[in-house]
Design a protein around this motif. Structure first.
Motif, PDB file in Angstrom:
ATOM      1  N   PHE A   1     -86.749 -44.603  -8.933  1.00 23.05           N
ATOM      2  CA  PHE A   1     -85.594 -45.071  -8.161  1.00 23.05           C
ATOM      3  C   PHE A   1     -84.615 -45.854  -9.042  1.00 23.05           C
ATOM      4  O   PHE A   1     -83.443 -45.988  -8.699  1.00 23.05           O
ATOM      5  CB  PHE A   1     -86.047 -45.931  -6.972  1.00 23.05           C
ATOM      6  CG  PHE A   1     -86.764 -45.134  -5.915  1.00 23.05           C
ATOM      7  CD1 PHE A   1     -86.058 -44.374  -5.000  1.00 23.05           C
ATOM      8  CD2 PHE A   1     -88.139 -45.132  -5.849  1.00 23.05           C
ATOM      9  CE1 PHE A   1     -86.705 -43.628  -4.041  1.00 23.05           C
ATOM     10  CE2 PHE A   1     -88.809 -44.391  -4.888  1.00 23.05           C
ATOM     11  CZ  PHE A   1     -88.092 -43.627  -3.984  1.00 23.05           C
TER      12      PHE A   1
ATOM     13  N   GLN B   1     -81.837 -43.742 -10.247  1.00 24.32           N
ATOM     14  CA  GLN B   1     -80.771 -43.652  -9.239  1.00 24.32           C
ATOM     15  C   GLN B   1     -79.921 -44.922  -9.263  1.00 24.32           C
ATOM     16  O   GLN B   1     -78.699 -44.888  -9.139  1.00 24.32           O
ATOM     17  CB  GLN B   1     -81.393 -43.479  -7.841  1.00 24.32           C
ATOM     18  CG  GLN B   1     -82.308 -42.270  -7.702  1.00 24.32           C
ATOM     19  CD  GLN B   1     -81.554 -40.955  -7.670  1.00 24.32           C
ATOM     20  OE1 GLN B   1     -80.374 -40.900  -7.322  1.00 24.32           O
ATOM     21  NE2 GLN B   1     -82.223 -39.869  -8.069  1.00 24.32           N
TER      22      GLN B   1
ATOM     23  N   GLN C   1     -81.711 -46.134  -2.870  1.00 27.51           N
ATOM     24  CA  GLN C   1     -82.581 -44.997  -2.544  1.00 27.51           C
ATOM     25  C   GLN C   1     -82.137 -43.792  -3.377  1.00 27.51           C
ATOM     26  O   GLN C   1     -82.955 -43.125  -3.993  1.00 27.51           O
ATOM     27  CB  GLN C   1     -82.415 -44.670  -1.049  1.00 27.51           C
ATOM     28  CG  GLN C   1     -83.106 -43.416  -0.570  1.00 27.51           C
ATOM     29  CD  GLN C   1     -84.521 -43.694  -0.142  1.00 27.51           C
ATOM     30  OE1 GLN C   1     -84.809 -44.747   0.406  1.00 27.51           O
ATOM     31  NE2 GLN C   1     -85.417 -42.778  -0.419  1.00 27.51           N
ATOM     32  N   ALA C   2     -80.848 -43.552  -3.381  1.00 31.73           N
ATOM     33  CA  ALA C   2     -80.286 -42.444  -4.154  1.00 31.73           C
ATOM     34  C   ALA C   2     -78.848 -42.793  -4.496  1.00 31.73           C
ATOM     35  O   ALA C   2     -78.139 -43.350  -3.661  1.00 31.73           O
ATOM     36  CB  ALA C   2     -80.337 -41.158  -3.340  1.00 31.73           C
TER      37      ALA C   2
ATOM     38  N   ARG D   1     -88.472 -35.661  -1.209  1.00 29.20           N
ATOM     39  CA  ARG D   1     -87.306 -36.476  -1.538  1.00 29.20           C
ATOM     40  C   ARG D   1     -86.733 -36.284  -2.953  1.00 29.20           C
ATOM     41  O   ARG D   1     -85.509 -36.187  -3.103  1.00 29.20           O
ATOM     42  CB  ARG D   1     -87.625 -37.959  -1.285  1.00 29.20           C
ATOM     43  CG  ARG D   1     -86.430 -38.888  -1.455  1.00 29.20           C
ATOM     44  CD  ARG D   1     -86.869 -40.313  -1.577  1.00 29.20           C
ATOM     45  NE  ARG D   1     -88.004 -40.440  -2.471  1.00 29.20           N
ATOM     46  CZ  ARG D   1     -87.942 -40.323  -3.788  1.00 29.20           C
ATOM     47  NH1 ARG D   1     -86.806 -40.099  -4.382  1.00 29.20           N
ATOM     48  NH2 ARG D   1     -89.025 -40.431  -4.521  1.00 29.20           N
TER      49      ARG D   1
ATOM     50  N   ASP E   1     -82.761 -36.031  -4.086  1.00 29.26           N
ATOM     51  CA  ASP E   1     -82.137 -37.047  -4.954  1.00 29.26           C
ATOM     52  C   ASP E   1     -81.572 -36.418  -6.229  1.00 29.26           C
ATOM     53  O   ASP E   1     -80.602 -36.912  -6.794  1.00 29.26           O
ATOM     54  CB  ASP E   1     -83.135 -38.146  -5.318  1.00 29.26           C
ATOM     55  CG  ASP E   1     -83.438 -39.049  -4.138  1.00 29.26           C
ATOM     56  OD1 ASP E   1     -82.733 -38.918  -3.107  1.00 29.26           O
ATOM     57  OD2 ASP E   1     -84.359 -39.862  -4.224  1.00 29.26           O
TER      58      ASP E   1
ATOM     59  N   ARG F   1     -79.750 -33.045   1.952  1.00 28.21           N
ATOM     60  CA  ARG F   1     -80.618 -33.997   2.622  1.00 28.21           C
ATOM     61  C   ARG F   1     -81.175 -33.468   3.954  1.00 28.21           C
ATOM     62  O   ARG F   1     -82.215 -33.907   4.425  1.00 28.21           O
ATOM     63  CB  ARG F   1     -79.845 -35.309   2.853  1.00 28.21           C
ATOM     64  CG  ARG F   1     -80.703 -36.531   3.019  1.00 28.21           C
ATOM     65  CD  ARG F   1     -80.014 -37.809   2.588  1.00 28.21           C
ATOM     66  NE  ARG F   1     -79.842 -37.921   1.152  1.00 28.21           N
ATOM     67  CZ  ARG F   1     -80.781 -38.323   0.298  1.00 28.21           C
ATOM     68  NH1 ARG F   1     -81.975 -38.646   0.735  1.00 28.21           N
ATOM     69  NH2 ARG F   1     -80.535 -38.405  -0.988  1.00 28.21           N
TER      70      ARG F   1
END
Lengths: 251, 312
Positions: free
Chosen positions: A36, A39, A177-178, B231, B235, B241
């Motif tokens: 993460f 990101q 999160q992204a 996920r 991403d 999504r």
């Protein structure tokens, strides 16, 4: 605009995770950047590209191998890098969040990014803890950030595409999160070049904090069931799957 | 200090999430063992709070709490926890609970365990971390602890009831908040609805790149299935999504769920574990998904997919 990214160097879950005593055997695992955080770094660079400023990446150097990660972040668009030299592979989120907060304080951040979670956040994530230490608001699960006039507009995801838009007076901590766009790729040649020219600032760990958790045991989960394994070559596996699906009227 | 257990419930559009009932049910069991009360905490309005089997329910409503706001909710919960001094505060390890549990822990200097899947009457907690590969047993020190629990860890039925809630005003001033709710975001329309499909082919990180999505799409079509994913695939920008299965994606229950290159982290399992037939292909023979799938194969997904296409 002072943009800070707090990162976590964590044991890779791509491989086996050997256990020693009541915790991961940190000496025999590979450490990688929390996924993460890739990101989070991207989102920070996107904000810098939109409104200008400086991106500083800060992490705790647990096993004296953080330089590669910091060089990669600079190759992707960060401007500065700081490492807290802890040399404590098992440092929990509470310890890291405290040390990072002390290091970040001096940078007078307008916005701090962190990955929304990490797979080793047994005592919670560093993002909300940094927010608590720096007395800033925190929003996690964020998938886009826009900054204008001292205010950030962030989209938070709940689940299944449902989310909410918030506006926040800066400074704040964002749990990413992204990123709004997939993380960019940094060519190896660029990373090598950065490694030769970039300076990484070093700070000593400062401040005490602890998860308050005593580890009693660490082991692979006791499986309540296991898949019936289909053996053979890929062709044989494919044939057996097709046969199985046909027998159930699914192919 | 009391031996009470505070459960921070969560709701959206007038409906409580399953995890709220799961936590209340578990809290009742723990409170009865500890000699305290299981107290459900409902923050925000627009919801019937008299739905829990708790020993007591506290309903805090205020105009500033109409929509989830991590700053406002955090302040209210912090004040309530200080006032009640419970033995344990339970959150869901969810989009909302994840904004609050660790924050509260750092704010109050109280131990916090996350990824919690089991809690004993001695408050020993089992945490499923490292992508589901390891289970840690941890004991929190001190008189108070926070547990952020994975959805689906405890039965929801035990938490359902009709305890009358006590309405109270916000214990803190919510006048000058830095965080403001602007608007709700609705799911994008126009794509395949993966929740209504009877068959799904689902790809994970193992698919390796956008250029390989075509192969998976071809296999899905040959099986008359839709393509979904975990996920990391979203991403990375390889699929939209709308195709994501899991905690931050959609919950699906197809008759067939064929998984290619998905390791089976707890977040993904939340979205698909009740599929009727789960088949997993993964190169890692220790991938947690093999503890959940009905059938599994340790194999290269590309070779398997190509060979399946020849047979279909």
């Amino acid at each position: 605009m002072n943009i800070v990214v707090a990162i976590k160097h964590i044991p890779s879950i791509a491989d086996d995770l050997p256990v020693s005593g009541n915790n991961v055997d940190f000496d025999s695992v590979d450490f990688v950047l929390n996924e993460f955080d890739e990101q989070s770094i991207e989102q920070a660079v996107l904000v810098k590209e939109a409104v200008g400023g400086t991106v500083t990446v800060v992490g705790v150097d647990l096993i004296e191998e953080l330089d590669n990660i910091l060089h990669l972040a600079i190759a992707k668009g960060a401007d500065k890098a700081v490492k807290v030299t802890a040399d404590e592979p098992g440092a929990d989120s509470h310890m890291q969040a405290k040390w990072l907060s002390e290091a970040i304080k001096g940078l007078s951040p307008d916005i701090v990014f962190a990955g929304v979670q990490a797979s080793n956040d047994l005592d919670g994530q560093i993002g909300p803890m940094i927010a608590a230490h720096l007395d800033m608001p925190y929003i996690g699960g964020v998938s886009s950030v826009e900054v204008a006039d001292g205010t950030a507009t962030v989209n938070k995801e709940f689940a299944g595409g449902v989310g909410a838009k918030y506006s926040v007076s800066l400074p704040m901590v964002v749990g990413v999160q992204a990123a709004a766009k997939p993380p960019r790729y940094a060519p190896i040649s660029k990373v090598r070049q950065v490694a030769q020219t970039a300076t990484i600032d070093t700070v000593e760990p400062s401040g005490d904090a602890s998860s308050g958790l005593t580890f009693k045991k660490m082991a692979p989960p006791v499986a309540t069931g296991h898949a019936e394994m289909i053996d053979g070559s890929p062709k044989e596996v494919a044939a057996k799957i097709v046969e199985l699906l046909k027998s159930k009227g699914l192919a | 200090m009391s031996n009470d257990i505070l459960v921070i419930t969560e709701h959206m559009d007038g409906k409580f999430s399953d995890v709220s009932f799961e936590l209340v049910g578990k809290a009742k069991e723990l409170a009865s063992a500890l000699g305290g009360q299981a107290v459900a905490v409902v923050v925000g309005g627009g919801v019937d709070a008299n739905v829990f089997a708790s020993d007591a329910t506290i309903h805090i409503d205020d105009a500033a709490l109409g929509q989830f706001n991590p700053e406002a909710y955090g302040k209210v919960i912090e004040a309530l926890v200080k006032e009640k001094s419970p033995r344990l505060v339970m959150f869901g390890w969810t989009a909302t609970g994840m904004d609050l549990a660790a924050w509260l822990s750092a704010k109050l200097g109280v131990p916090c365990a996350a990824y919690v899947k089991e809690i004993g009457s001695d408050l020993m907690m089992g945490c499923q971390a490292y992508g589901g590969k390891l289970m840690a047993e941890v004991a929190p020190e001190g008189d108070m602890a926070i547990a952020a629990c994975l959805a689906g860890s405890f039965p929801a039925e035990a938490g359902q009831g009709s305890t009358a809630a006590t309405a109270t005003a916000s214990p803190v001033d919510l006048g000058s908040l830095k965080v403001k709710f602007v608007e709700a975001i609705k799911p994008e329309g126009g794509d395949v609805d993966i929740t209504s499909q009877t068959k799904l082919v689902s790809v994970g990180r193992g698919i390796g790149g956008k250029e390989n999505i075509e192969l998976a799409e071809e296999l899905a079509q040959a099986l008359d299935a839709a393509l979904s994913c975990s996920r990391p695939v979203v991403d990375a920008g390889w699929l939209p999504r709308t195709r994501q299965v899991g905690k931050s994606g959609l919950k699906v229950k197809p008759k067939m769920y064929l998984m290619l290159g998905i390791s089976g982290a707890p977040e993904h399992l939340e979205g698909m574990k009740s599929a009727e037939l789960i088949i997993a292909v993964n190169t890692d023979k220790k991938a947690p998904i093999f503890n959940v799938a009905h059938y599994g194969a340790t194999a290269d997904l590309f070779e398997v997919a190509e060979a399946m296409l020849e047979l279909l």
